[in-house]
Design a protein around this motif. Structure first.
Motif, PDB file in Angstrom:
ATOM      1  N   LEU A 390      12.275  -7.002   6.807  1.00  9.13           N
ATOM      2  CA  LEU A 390      12.175  -7.407   7.488  1.00  9.13           C
ATOM      3  C   LEU A 390      10.546  -8.817   7.599  1.00  9.13           C
ATOM      4  N   LEU A 391      10.426  -9.548   8.295  1.00  5.84           N
ATOM      5  CA  LEU A 391       9.728 -10.420   8.304  1.00  5.84           C
ATOM      6  C   LEU A 391       8.025  -9.577   8.348  1.00  5.84           C
ATOM      7  N   GLY A 392       7.352 -10.138   7.291  1.00  4.39           N
ATOM      8  CA  GLY A 392       6.510  -9.609   7.207  1.00  4.39           C
ATOM      9  C   GLY A 392       4.986  -9.711   8.096  1.00  4.39           C
ATOM     10  N   ASP A 393       4.148 -11.092   8.871  1.00  4.15           N
ATOM     11  CA  ASP A 393       4.073 -10.997   9.996  1.00  4.15           C
ATOM     12  C   ASP A 393       3.790 -12.527  10.382  1.00  4.15           C
ATOM     13  N   GLY A 394       3.615 -12.620  12.194  1.00  2.68           N
ATOM     14  CA  GLY A 394       3.528 -13.814  11.944  1.00  2.68           C
ATOM     15  C   GLY A 394       4.474 -14.840  12.873  1.00  2.68           C
ATOM     16  N   ILE A 395       5.657 -14.247  12.483  1.00  5.45           N
ATOM     17  CA  ILE A 395       6.803 -15.252  13.234  1.00  5.45           C
ATOM     18  C   ILE A 395       7.483 -14.084  14.705  1.00  5.45           C
ATOM     19  N   PHE A 436       6.908 -17.199   4.630  1.00  2.00           N
ATOM     20  CA  PHE A 436       6.945 -17.019   3.288  1.00  2.00           C
ATOM     21  C   PHE A 436       7.142 -15.195   2.916  1.00  2.00           C
ATOM     22  N   ASN A 437       6.142 -14.880   4.162  1.00  3.46           N
ATOM     23  CA  ASN A 437       5.607 -13.158   4.101  1.00  3.46           C
ATOM     24  C   ASN A 437       7.497 -12.579   4.155  1.00  3.46           C
ATOM     25  N   SER A 438       6.698 -11.040   3.463  1.00  6.02           N
ATOM     26  CA  SER A 438       7.774 -10.438   3.982  1.00  6.02           C
ATOM     27  C   SER A 438       7.293  -9.447   3.848  1.00  6.02           C
ATOM     28  N   SER A 439       8.108  -8.264   3.897  1.00  7.76           N
ATOM     29  CA  SER A 439       7.618  -6.646   4.414  1.00  7.76           C
ATOM     30  C   SER A 439       9.072  -6.233   3.801  1.00  7.76           C
ATOM     31  N   THR A 440       9.043  -5.519   3.218  1.00  7.37           N
ATOM     32  CA  THR A 440      10.329  -3.935   2.689  1.00  7.37           C
ATOM     33  C   THR A 440       9.439  -2.145   3.177  1.00  7.37           C
ATOM     34  N   TYR A 471      10.167  13.096   5.345  1.00  2.00           N
ATOM     35  CA  TYR A 471      10.809  11.712   5.780  1.00  2.00           C
ATOM     36  C   TYR A 471       9.454  11.085   4.653  1.00  2.00           C
ATOM     37  N   ARG A 472       9.625  10.461   4.401  1.00  2.00           N
ATOM     38  CA  ARG A 472       8.786   9.255   3.636  1.00  2.00           C
ATOM     39  C   ARG A 472       9.217   7.954   3.253  1.00  2.00           C
ATOM     40  N   SER A 473       7.898   7.746   4.252  1.00  2.00           N
ATOM     41  CA  SER A 473       8.096   5.908   4.167  1.00  2.00           C
ATOM     42  C   SER A 473       7.241   4.652   3.413  1.00  2.00           C
ATOM     43  N   ASP A 474       7.524   4.358   2.494  1.00  2.00           N
ATOM     44  CA  ASP A 474       6.413   2.982   2.262  1.00  2.00           C
ATOM     45  C   ASP A 474       7.103   1.944   2.578  1.00  2.00           C
ATOM     46  N   GLU A 475       5.863   0.966   3.613  1.00  2.00           N
ATOM     47  CA  GLU A 475       5.262  -0.242   4.023  1.00  2.00           C
ATOM     48  C   GLU A 475       4.870  -1.095   2.752  1.00  2.00           C
ATOM     49  N   LEU A 476       5.530  -2.278   2.180  1.00  2.00           N
ATOM     50  CA  LEU A 476       4.792  -3.127   1.879  1.00  2.00           C
ATOM     51  C   LEU A 476       4.599  -4.577   2.504  1.00  2.00           C
ATOM     52  N   VAL A 477       4.190  -4.782   3.241  1.00  2.00           N
ATOM     53  CA  VAL A 477       4.189  -6.804   3.239  1.00  2.00           C
ATOM     54  C   VAL A 477       2.693  -7.658   2.579  1.00  2.00           C
ATOM     55  N   LYS A 478       3.414  -8.196   2.017  1.00  2.00           N
ATOM     56  CA  LYS A 478       2.846  -9.570   1.322  1.00  2.00           C
ATOM     57  C   LYS A 478       3.128 -10.856   1.714  1.00  2.00           C
ATOM     58  N   MET A 479       2.197 -11.511   1.605  1.00  2.00           N
ATOM     59  CA  MET A 479       1.524 -12.530   2.609  1.00  2.00           C
ATOM     60  C   MET A 479       0.691 -13.528   1.167  1.00  2.00           C
ATOM     61  N   ALA A 548       2.724 -13.313  -7.657  1.00  2.00           N
ATOM     62  CA  ALA A 548       3.678 -11.861  -8.236  1.00  2.00           C
ATOM     63  C   ALA A 548       3.067 -11.174  -8.628  1.00  2.00           C
ATOM     64  N   LEU A 549       0.936 -10.915  -8.084  1.00  2.00           N
ATOM     65  CA  LEU A 549       0.749  -9.540  -8.414  1.00  2.00           C
ATOM     66  C   LEU A 549       0.518  -8.810  -6.489  1.00  2.00           C
ATOM     67  N   ILE A 550       0.843  -9.505  -5.726  1.00  2.00           N
ATOM     68  CA  ILE A 550       0.453  -9.410  -4.242  1.00  2.00           C
ATOM     69  C   ILE A 550       1.691  -7.503  -4.201  1.00  2.00           C
ATOM     70  N   GLY A 551       0.483  -7.240  -3.775  1.00  2.00           N
ATOM     71  CA  GLY A 551       1.041  -5.232  -3.500  1.00  2.00           C
ATOM     72  C   GLY A 551       0.203  -4.573  -4.222  1.00  2.00           C
ATOM     73  N   ASN A 552      -0.216  -5.420  -5.767  1.00  2.00           N
ATOM     74  CA  ASN A 552      -0.384  -4.193  -6.389  1.00  2.00           C
ATOM     75  C   ASN A 552      -2.065  -4.143  -6.946  1.00  2.00           C
ATOM     76  N   LEU A 553      -2.162  -3.233  -5.973  1.00  2.00           N
ATOM     77  CA  LEU A 553      -3.830  -2.459  -5.740  1.00  2.00           C
ATOM     78  C   LEU A 553      -4.723  -2.738  -6.211  1.00  2.00           C
TER      79      LEU A 553
END
Length: 980
Positions: A390-395, A436-440, A471-479, A548-553
């Motif tokens: 999905l689209l990550g944020d803002g639009i 260019f944000n993304s959400s998976t 039920y497991r859900s993992d969401e990562l939003v990259k901005m 490239a490192l976004i999401g790697n806490l």
């Protein structure tokens, strides 16, 4: 994460064909018809004493490899079964005679027991898997639209995987989250609360049922009245939805189905062209007496006056590709049989970004019984993985598509980056900021159920139902910072959310059946022990050194806004049922349950619920049979009972604290109230079922009244208390009443042609029956006694003020202040009636089925008539006869427009008739398939949301107050079904 679904499907095919390798070689074919020589499709043709068989195709034909010593058993709902010894015959012509009572053959899942359409005392409606499996949908609940009386299903977003809203006989609770029905899959309760998401595509959350395989569903039953739901106690207050997966019993073989197609937005709004838009903008400056400049008139002075962009086409004009592959196989012997299935579903996006939804599902079912049939075992495992991009944020593409001026400049530069300069010089930000944000979001859902039973003595059976869900859900939003204006020095940022829902259930049961002459007794007693755990964690990562490192806490310079929440819900109950019927004419059903919930404090934790249901099949009486031969079936039934409701947050009876941002401290976040108790729903119903012309015409009418009292709500508190709300009971009573009509008929039944029709319509009425002290409560501005809960309190619109040219609403008390006291118009948003009309035609190998959904309702359209402001409008505003004739951009005009959008000016008819589904198929004749070792080849085409007839001005009348929102895409798919 991407999956290699080709390897997944090839593995399933290999396993399936391996099961088929042991099939015998003698070829037997035939045709099954009724007594009028009309073909009967779907007849179960089974080899006696073996777990081997097939079903007839649309021409009533079958082909099977068997031995000359075998005996074939032919069975079909509503017809008398027949056995034929094969011997040396190569072709069989079989005629099935109608059963004495066709309704008696329809087996219905009532939860803890089974009944029949003929014998049920409660209100239970059923949709078979055949009506679900070919629809190009993600959630099985979407397939219920228009098919069931009393069941409202609203899809709030066209985004795949978005959670729908379902209401069974209206809204019982004042709080929205307290109206969800109970979902049970193969005996296991499922937490249906939508999964939280940080996506900006505008929906309530992600549907946890989206991980189910629609092709693996045998049936969906909906339990509505007290007699049907009371055995579930507090969990069944808002109805119960039972989803049963396919078992593979009495079948052997392989089925493969694949379809693909496209989906697009079904509607566009008529907006202003560039010339029309600029003319009205210039008129606004003239009306206001204001000189245009580059700040207030950038669209007139800075932007190209000849440029035109259809932003609806730009943002919503894409075509989403759909692909679905399903493979299933069954095998076993006369004691043990099993089925295995796997499926892959993929859907693209209509938006101008590359977004994909993918779903992988697998299922396994094992049935075993001992030779003496005393011990039985059933194991069902369903596992699903879906990945939603999905689209990550803002639009919000839907909003941008309708509001952007038609002469707005380019959004991108030639190198693919966002065009910031052209928008910045107008003092604006690029509308695609955040593109260019993304959400998976990846969800993994495991549902397992084990049923064990043992016959202790004749008529007495011990059963145990064991279930586990994870039920497991993992969401990562990259901005990434390239999504934002570089002038603002943005940073690479991420949002990580992890959720897990686990539950287990144990239900021991004792069933007893006994026949004394004409009296039949069915009794059961059991218990429920259930625990649900919910864990969630979220954190924001900032200042990544590289995109490239976004999401790697571990690569984030700082982690902020970390939150963790853990809840534990426990539920236990004892329940019993006593069913009596005499001479198959008089039926009595008594149900009782004592529930205990951890959501209440000691002293209020347990409550009792129960119901009584009765039915009389009056056509079995001798005096009736002798007089009205044209009435083939007649039944009167009624029920009354109580169910509870504990759908409230956990731990509301305790004080709650959270850790402070600094070290070593806590602060209060929840105020305790140990005195609230169960919400209670009292249900009453009466109904009649009639069959005419040997049950070729069936009619059912139900009249119901449900009253929900002792309302559980989060009672709003003044800000001075330091808390927003406290859990409490309100002295309010909500009533839902209505009439439901169901009709089905077999219009034509000839040798080569059959036409069947089904119809349902519901007339619901919701009302806040009483609420002492409403005027002094925090809900005084939301509800009115004697009116539905789903209302809006609006201003009375009075047209255009001739002196100012602004929209004008009535000042009810003449104090020249427009506030809540002036909102005297009560706008009812609920449906006056709704239903569906389904037709099915079969001619030889051809089949045509279509469903029309219809709704009578009011809606509102609250946007796109703020003429004069720098955003596009409905083209209706250019017409002087239109009510939308305010052309100004002053602050006073803006305020007048805001009041107009909250007045009855925006009220309009949002009724609609929609061609919801259409399916056209053709099955090849059996004699064409013999050389291919196939028992069936069917080509099909399916359409969804193909046509909508409505006076509503907005995008989609299914969201009657959404204006520019839309709930479903127009979809067209084609595919093939192969049975081996």
């Amino acid at each position: 994460m991407k999956y290699n679904y080709k390897t997944y499907l090839v593995s399933l095919l290999f396993c399936a064909f391996f099961l088929e390798a042991n099939a015998q070689q003698k070829q037997m074919s035939g045709k099954v018809t009724d007594t009028s020589l009309m073909p009967i499709p779907g007849v179960n043709v089974r080899v006696k004493h073996q777990n081997k068989g097939i079903t007839t195709n649309f021409e009533g034909e079958f082909s099977l490899n068997i031995s000359t010593k075998d005996t074939l058993v032919f069975s079909y709902m509503g017809y008398q079964p027949q056995e034929i010894a094969v011997s040396k015959q190569n072709f069989l012509a079989i005629q099935l005679a109608p059963a004495a009572h066709a309704l008696q053959e329809v087996v219905i899942n009532a939860g803890y027991y089974s009944t029949t359409e003929r014998e049920r005392t409660g209100n239970i409606v059923r949709v078979s898997g055949k009506d679900i499996e070919l629809q190009p949908l993600v959630s099985p609940l979407q397939a219920l639209q228009g098919r069931m009386a009393g069941v409202e299903m609203n899809t709030n977003s066209a985004t795949p995987g978005a959670a729908p809203t379902i209401r069974i006989r209206g809204q019982n609770s004042l709080r929205q989250e307290g109206n969800s029905p109970l979902y049970i899959i193969d005996g296991v309760p499922i937490n249906s609360t939508p999964i939280e998401s940080n996506s900006s595509l505008g929906f309530a959350g992600i549907d946890p049922l989206s991980t189910l395989n629609l092709s693996n569903i045998e049936s969906i039953e909906v339990l509505k009245d007290a007699d049907a739901t009371a055995i579930y106690g507090s969990r069944g207050a808002n109805g119960v939805i039972l989803i049963t997966t396919k078992k593979g019993k009495d079948q052997k073989g392989i089925q493969a189905r694949i379809y693909s197609g496209v989906a697009s937005v079904p509607n566009k709004l008529d907006l202003l062209t560039t010339k029309e838009y600029l003319r009205l903008r210039q008129q606004a400056f003239t009306n206001d007496g204001v000189e245009p400049n580059e700040t207030n008139a950038y669209d007139l002075l800075l932007w190209d006056q000849d440029r035109y962009t259809d932003w609806q086409e730009e943002f919503l004009g894409g075509t989403a590709a759909i692909t679905d592959v399903n493979i299933a196989a069954q095998g076993g012997n006369d004691q043990t049989y099993f089925s295995v299935n796997g499926a892959f579903h993929q859907q693209g996006s209509i938006y101008p970004v590359d977004l994909q939804y993918q779903k992988f599902t697998g299922g396994f079912n094992l049935d075993h019984h001992a030779k003496d049939n005393k011990f039985q075992l059933n194991l069902a495992i369903n596992y699903g993985v879906d990945e939603n991009e999905l689209l990550g944020d803002g639009i919000n593409f839907g909003l941008k598509a309708f509001q952007l001026p038609p002469n707005a400049p380019e959004l991108y530069l030639d190198d693919g980056s966002l065009n910031w300069e052209a928008w910045s010089e107008a003092g604006l930000t690029n509308p695609l900021e955040g593109i260019f944000n993304s959400s998976t979001t990846q969800a993994r859902n495991l549902i397992t159920n084990l049923n064990l039973s043992y016959v202790l003595v004749d008529g007495l059976e011990l059963k145990t139902n064991l279930g586990f869900t994870d039920y497991r859900s993992d969401e990562l939003v990259k901005m990434p910072k390239r999504s934002y204006n570089p002038a603002g020095t943005p940073l690479h940022t991420s949002l990580t959310t992890e959720s897990q829902r686990k539950s287990w259930i144990i239900e021991p049961q004792l069933h007893y059946t006994k026949q004394w002459g004409k009296v039949n007794l069915q009794a059961l007693v059991g218990g429920t022990f259930q625990e649900n755990q919910y864990d969630t964690f979220s954190v924001q990562g900032n200042k990544y050194i590289s995109e490239a490192l976004i999401g790697n806490l571990g690569a984030a310079e700082s982690l902020i806004n970390a939150r963790a929440r853990n809840t534990d819900y426990r539920y236990e109950a004892v329940f019993s049922r006593l069913g009596l019927h005499w001479d198959k004419k008089y039926y009595l059903n008594l149900t009782g349950r004592r529930d205990g919930s951890s959501r209440f404090a000691e002293g209020n934790r347990f409550a009792n619920f129960g119901a009584i249901g009765a039915a009389w099949i009056f056509t079995e009486e001798a005096f009736f049979k002798d007089r009205l031969h044209w009435v083939s079936f007649g039944k009167l039934r009624g029920s009354y009972g109580t169910t509870g409701n504990d759908q409230i947050p956990d731990y509301g009876y305790l004080d709650a604290y959270e850790a402070t941002m600094g070290p070593g401290g806590v602060y209060p976040t929840g105020l305790a109230n140990p005195n609230y108790s169960w919400e209670v729903n009292k249900k009453a119903e009466a109904g009649v079922q009639l069959g005419f012309v040997k049950s070729r015409i069936d009619v059912g009418v139900s009249v119901y009244r449900n009253r929900s009292s002792n309302q559980l709500v989060g009672y709003p508190l003044p800000g001075i208390t330091g808390f927003t709300s406290v859990q409490a009971n309100l002295p309010a009573t909500v009533e839902n009443r209505g009439v439901e009509l169901e009709f089905s008929s077999e219009n034509i039944r000839r040798e080569d042609f059959r036409w069947e029709t089904s119809f349902n319509i519901s007339f619901p009425k919701n009302e806040l029956l009483r609420y002492p002290g409403l005027e002094e409560s925090p809900y005084a501005d939301r509800y009115r006694v004697g009116h539905p809960l789903n209302i809006g309190l609006l201003y009375a619109y009075q047209g255009i003020d001739e002196a100012t040219g602004y929209y004008q609403v009535k000042d009810q008390n003449g104090d020249e202040v427009y506030d809540q006291e002036d909102r005297q118009v009560i706008f009812d948003r609920s449906r006056a009636y709704f239903g569906g009309l389904n037709n099915s035609f079969r001619y030889k190998g051809f089949s045509l089925q279509f469903l029309f959904q219809f709704v009578k309702q009011k809606g509102s359209f609250t946007g796109l008539f703020n003429t004069g402001f720098p955003q596009n409008q409905l083209d209706e505003v250019r017409d002087d006869s239109s009510p939308y004739t305010q052309v100004s951009q002053t602050p006073e005009a803006s305020q007048a427009y805001a009041r107009a959008t909250e007045s009855d000016l925006v009220s309009e008819d949002a009724s609609f008739i929609r061609l919801k589904t259409l399916n056209l198929s053709y099955s090849l004749p059996t004699h064409w398939l013999e050389s291919l070792s196939l028992s069936e080849v069917t080509f099909f085409m399916t359409g969804q949301n193909l046509l909508t007839i409505t006076p509503y001005k907005g995008m989609d009348p299914a969201i009657p107050n959404g204006g520019t929102a839309f709930s479903g895409l127009r979809t067209l798919t084609t595919g093939v079904q192969l049975n081996f």
